[in-house]
Scaffold this motif. Structure first.
Motif, PDB file in Angstrom:
ATOM      1  N   THR A 121      38.330  16.944 -56.723  1.00  0.00           N
ATOM      2  CA  THR A 121      38.969  18.084 -55.037  1.00  0.00           C
ATOM      3  C   THR A 121      39.239  18.834 -54.461  1.00  0.00           C
ATOM      4  O   THR A 121      39.713  18.093 -54.338  1.00  0.00           O
ATOM      5  CB  THR A 121      36.256  18.569 -54.951  1.00  0.00           C
ATOM      6  OG1 THR A 121      36.590  16.810 -54.076  1.00  0.00           O
ATOM      7  CG2 THR A 121      36.336  17.872 -56.501  1.00  0.00           C
ATOM      8  N   PRO A 122      39.398  19.876 -53.752  1.00  0.00           N
ATOM      9  CA  PRO A 122      40.063  19.734 -52.313  1.00  0.00           C
ATOM     10  C   PRO A 122      39.363  19.268 -51.241  1.00  0.00           C
ATOM     11  O   PRO A 122      40.276  18.168 -50.868  1.00  0.00           O
ATOM     12  CB  PRO A 122      39.140  21.167 -52.039  1.00  0.00           C
ATOM     13  CG  PRO A 122      39.001  21.721 -53.071  1.00  0.00           C
ATOM     14  CD  PRO A 122      38.645  21.369 -54.223  1.00  0.00           C
ATOM     15  N   ARG A 123      37.924  18.423 -51.542  1.00  0.00           N
ATOM     16  CA  ARG A 123      37.931  17.755 -50.850  1.00  0.00           C
ATOM     17  C   ARG A 123      38.427  16.401 -50.099  1.00  0.00           C
ATOM     18  O   ARG A 123      38.977  16.181 -49.505  1.00  0.00           O
ATOM     19  CB  ARG A 123      36.201  17.543 -50.682  1.00  0.00           C
ATOM     20  CG  ARG A 123      35.932  16.524 -49.041  1.00  0.00           C
ATOM     21  CD  ARG A 123      34.228  16.747 -49.057  1.00  0.00           C
ATOM     22  NE  ARG A 123      33.682  17.813 -49.222  1.00  0.00           N
ATOM     23  CZ  ARG A 123      33.041  18.556 -48.220  1.00  0.00           C
ATOM     24  NH1 ARG A 123      33.446  18.068 -46.925  1.00  0.00           N
ATOM     25  NH2 ARG A 123      33.017  20.042 -48.144  1.00  0.00           N
ATOM     26  N   GLN A 124      37.967  16.620 -51.940  1.00  0.00           N
ATOM     27  CA  GLN A 124      38.942  14.801 -52.574  1.00  0.00           C
ATOM     28  C   GLN A 124      40.006  14.258 -52.231  1.00  0.00           C
ATOM     29  O   GLN A 124      41.218  13.545 -51.941  1.00  0.00           O
ATOM     30  CB  GLN A 124      38.753  14.441 -54.038  1.00  0.00           C
ATOM     31  CG  GLN A 124      37.462  13.741 -53.940  1.00  0.00           C
ATOM     32  CD  GLN A 124      37.588  14.108 -55.352  1.00  0.00           C
ATOM     33  OE1 GLN A 124      37.804  14.821 -56.542  1.00  0.00           O
ATOM     34  NE2 GLN A 124      35.915  13.441 -56.597  1.00  0.00           N
ATOM     35  N   PHE A 125      40.957  16.186 -52.091  1.00  0.00           N
ATOM     36  CA  PHE A 125      42.345  15.623 -52.080  1.00  0.00           C
ATOM     37  C   PHE A 125      42.339  16.163 -50.444  1.00  0.00           C
ATOM     38  O   PHE A 125      43.627  15.451 -50.125  1.00  0.00           O
ATOM     39  CB  PHE A 125      42.570  17.499 -52.455  1.00  0.00           C
ATOM     40  CG  PHE A 125      44.312  17.507 -52.039  1.00  0.00           C
ATOM     41  CD1 PHE A 125      45.112  17.355 -53.127  1.00  0.00           C
ATOM     42  CD2 PHE A 125      45.132  18.043 -50.844  1.00  0.00           C
ATOM     43  CE1 PHE A 125      46.211  17.100 -52.675  1.00  0.00           C
ATOM     44  CE2 PHE A 125      46.167  18.402 -51.108  1.00  0.00           C
ATOM     45  CZ  PHE A 125      46.914  18.149 -51.877  1.00  0.00           C
ATOM     46  N   ARG A 126      41.698  16.718 -49.695  1.00  0.00           N
ATOM     47  CA  ARG A 126      42.041  16.652 -48.142  1.00  0.00           C
ATOM     48  C   ARG A 126      42.161  15.096 -47.576  1.00  0.00           C
ATOM     49  O   ARG A 126      43.025  13.999 -46.458  1.00  0.00           O
ATOM     50  CB  ARG A 126      41.224  17.298 -47.701  1.00  0.00           C
ATOM     51  CG  ARG A 126      40.926  17.260 -46.310  1.00  0.00           C
ATOM     52  CD  ARG A 126      39.814  18.390 -45.769  1.00  0.00           C
ATOM     53  NE  ARG A 126      40.632  18.898 -45.024  1.00  0.00           N
ATOM     54  CZ  ARG A 126      40.271  20.121 -44.450  1.00  0.00           C
ATOM     55  NH1 ARG A 126      39.343  20.748 -45.095  1.00  0.00           N
ATOM     56  NH2 ARG A 126      41.251  21.404 -44.301  1.00  0.00           N
ATOM     57  N   LYS A 127      40.954  13.958 -48.276  1.00  0.00           N
ATOM     58  CA  LYS A 127      40.337  13.106 -47.900  1.00  0.00           C
ATOM     59  C   LYS A 127      41.719  12.050 -48.276  1.00  0.00           C
ATOM     60  O   LYS A 127      42.188  10.913 -46.964  1.00  0.00           O
ATOM     61  CB  LYS A 127      38.977  12.446 -48.957  1.00  0.00           C
ATOM     62  CG  LYS A 127      38.775  10.966 -48.207  1.00  0.00           C
ATOM     63  CD  LYS A 127      37.200  10.863 -48.655  1.00  0.00           C
ATOM     64  CE  LYS A 127      36.595   9.410 -48.163  1.00  0.00           C
ATOM     65  NZ  LYS A 127      35.307   9.207 -48.621  1.00  0.00           N
ATOM     66  N   GLY A 128      41.595  12.300 -49.221  1.00  0.00           N
ATOM     67  CA  GLY A 128      42.938  11.125 -49.597  1.00  0.00           C
ATOM     68  C   GLY A 128      44.180  11.514 -48.830  1.00  0.00           C
ATOM     69  O   GLY A 128      45.008  10.876 -49.878  1.00  0.00           O
TER      70      GLY A 128
END
Length: 292
Positions: free
Chosen positions: A100-107
């Motif tokens: 997800t975009p959130r997972q991409f940003r977090k990682g």
């Protein structure tokens, strides 16, 4: 480039500068002055993707890049990249990047190309040449009209002899003055875009609009605010390290938000020589001033 791609250069320039706008088949075909049927067939045969696949990929890659660099909300980034809703964006992003975009940003995204065992990492580990990079300064630049030839593929494989072809064309057509800037424009991040789809434009400044004539295209490189550093050294892997240094400097500056793409390289020479060890290149990274 894939055969016949140069015929579509004006359309490709239109797409890259209007990603947030309506890029339906009907709208883009009309801009290209073709029927939707014939445009669809030409585009797919030339680019290897349908218009919908191509624009979706560019929008998602831009969004991924912005997620990495900017603190805007996911919805704002989605809208800025041409998506109509958070839900539509999230579904498309997850299909493409498998997170997800959130997972991409977090990682912090897929940073494989920056890892020590990547191709660029191996090149950096075996470098024997050095370079000099000035401190980054924030400057304004005006738009620049250019004639250009497009390279698709790994940036390290750009054939610098294309600049000789541009100069020959300009001399033949009365567009060469000896004062034309020689420029390179990188449109994509090698950390995000597949290496075989990276876009690099070899450009020569022109002083009036030209009619695109295959394989040479015409575009206006946007002006604005840039983080600019002077690089002196060889072309190749050391420039990759210089970019890391530039982005590190920019990240440490207050009241500056990195936009990052397209990156502009201005070559201070009258002839590109890839074997020369002391090339002088002005590297310009788009940024935005933020009021605190």
């Amino acid at each position: 480039m894939i055969e016949n791609t140069t015929r579509l250069l004006p359309t490709l320039v239109y797409i890259q500068t209007n990603l947030a706008e309506n890029l339906s088949l009907e709208a883009v075909a009309q801009q290209a002055d073709m029927s939707p049927f014939h445009f669809h067939r030409l585009f797919h045969n030339s680019i290897g993707e349908t218009l919908k696949q191509y624009t979706m990929r560019l929008r998602l890659e831009r969004a991924a890049y912005e997620l990495r660099l900017r603190e805007d909300s996911i919805l704002d980034i989605a809208l800025n990249c041409g998506f109509q809703s958070h839900e539509t964006f999230t579904r498309a992003f997850r299909r493409h990047f498998e997170r997800t975009p959130r997972q991409f940003r977090k990682g912090n995204g897929n940073r494989a190309h920056l890892a020590d065992d990547s191709e660029h990492g191996r090149l950096l580990n075996h470098m024997t040449q050095t370079y000099h990079l000035s401190k980054v300064s924030i400057q304004q630049r005006t738009p620049i009209q250019v004639a250009f030839l497009r390279h698709i593929g790994d940036y390290v494989n750009v054939d610098m002899s294309v600049y000789d072809k541009l100069v020959d064309w300009a001399q033949t057509n009365g567009a060469y003055t000896g004062r034309n800037l020689i420029i390179g424009v990188g449109h994509d991040s090698p950390d995000i875009t597949p290496v075989e789809k990276l876009r690099f434009d070899a450009c020569l400044e022109v002083f009036e609009q030209i009619r695109p004539f295959s394989p040479i295209g015409y575009q206006i490189i946007p002006g604005g605010t840039f983080g600019i550093a002077d690089y002196t050294g060889p072309f190749g892997p050391t420039m990759y390290q210089a970019y890391i240094d530039i982005f590190t400097q920019l990240a440490q500056q207050k009241n500056i938000e990195i936009i990052g793409l397209p990156v502009i390289e201005i070559y201070h020479t009258t002839k590109i020589n890839p074997d020369y060890a002391l090339n002088h290149v002005e590297i310009c990274v788009p940024v935005k001033k933020v009021v605190s």
